[in-house]
Design a protein around this motif. Structure first.
Motif: not given
Ligand SMILES: N[C@@H](CCC(=O)N[C@@H](CS)C(=O)NCC(=O)O)C(=O)O
Length: 212
Positions: A168, A160-161, A82-83, A166, A157, A86-87
């Motif tokens: 995250s 851009t998702r 994932g990102d 995923d 954050l 973010i995590d």
């Protein structure tokens, strides 16, 4: 298959997300707070979520359930990994989220709290974990002041998702969904858009109507 949950539980939310995202034919069962016997019989300890699989075996651990159900019907939708940003954000925000949400969860009409004994068991469990729950509620303004800069950090954050789902998303959405139970939380525009989009895609209701 049957998925056993508490309605308030952010780990259970992960499993509900994959069921809704893939529109799987999985029954949802509620385990009452305070019921030690049922989950212990299934997986040897008191924990949710638990998935009963077609062969009758029981599977704990939310991310294992997510991947198992994702693989159970093609195409697989959940990208591994994932990102990292973010995590990391989720790790930092999680303890604050719990202190804001847990006292409110104990006072809400969730099905796992439908009997006085179940609610008492939940209050006792969370008081052991967090101390005086009323004191935490009284601290809400201070906790919200701590959370606001974190929510501001989340906005770029999420800008851009894209469309892909995923791992995250299975960490972030349950946390933000929990926070919808806090009245006046004041999400930024990107967080609000993200919450509403994932809620609709995964058919997992938010707690706005229960906010206090
Ligand atoms: N690592 C587990 C954690 C699950 C978990 O901690 N669930 C909580 C409910 S929110 C729980 O079962 N707590 C024990 C209890 O109810 O006594 C997972 O991801 O599924």
């Amino acid at each position: 298959m049957e998925l056993f949950i508490y309605e308030h539980c952010p780990f259970c939310c992960r499993a509900l997300m994959i069921v809704g995202l893939k529109q799987l034919d999985v029954d949802i069962g509620i385990i009452m707070e305070g019921d030690v016997e049922t989950p212990t019989r299934m997986v040897g300890r008191k924990v949710v979520p638990i998935l009963r699989r077609p062969d009758g075996s029981h599977m704990p651990e939310s991310m294992d359930i997510v991947h198992y159900l994702d693989q159970s019907a093609a195409p697989a939708l959940v990208q591994r990994g994932g990102d990292a940003a973010i995590d990391a954000w989720v790790e930092r925000a999680w303890p604050l989220m719990l202190r804001l949400c847990v006292p409110r969860f104990t006072r809400t009409d969730f099905r796992e709290l439908a009997t006085p004994a179940a609610r008492e068991a939940f209050v006792a469990r969370e008081t052991r974990a967090f101390g005086d729950l009323q004191a935490l509620l009284d601290d809400s303004d201070k906790l919200l002041d701590e959370l606001r800069p974190l929510l501001d950090e989340l906005e770029p954050l999420l800008a851009t998702r894209g469309e892909a789902i995923d791992e995250s998303d299975f960490r972030l959405f349950p946390l933000l969904r929990s926070l919808t139970i806090v009245k006046g939380i004041g999400f930024g525009a990107n967080s609000r858009r993200y919450l509403d989009a994932i809620s609709a895609r995964c058919r997992v209701a938010l707690f706005d109507d229960k906010a206090a």
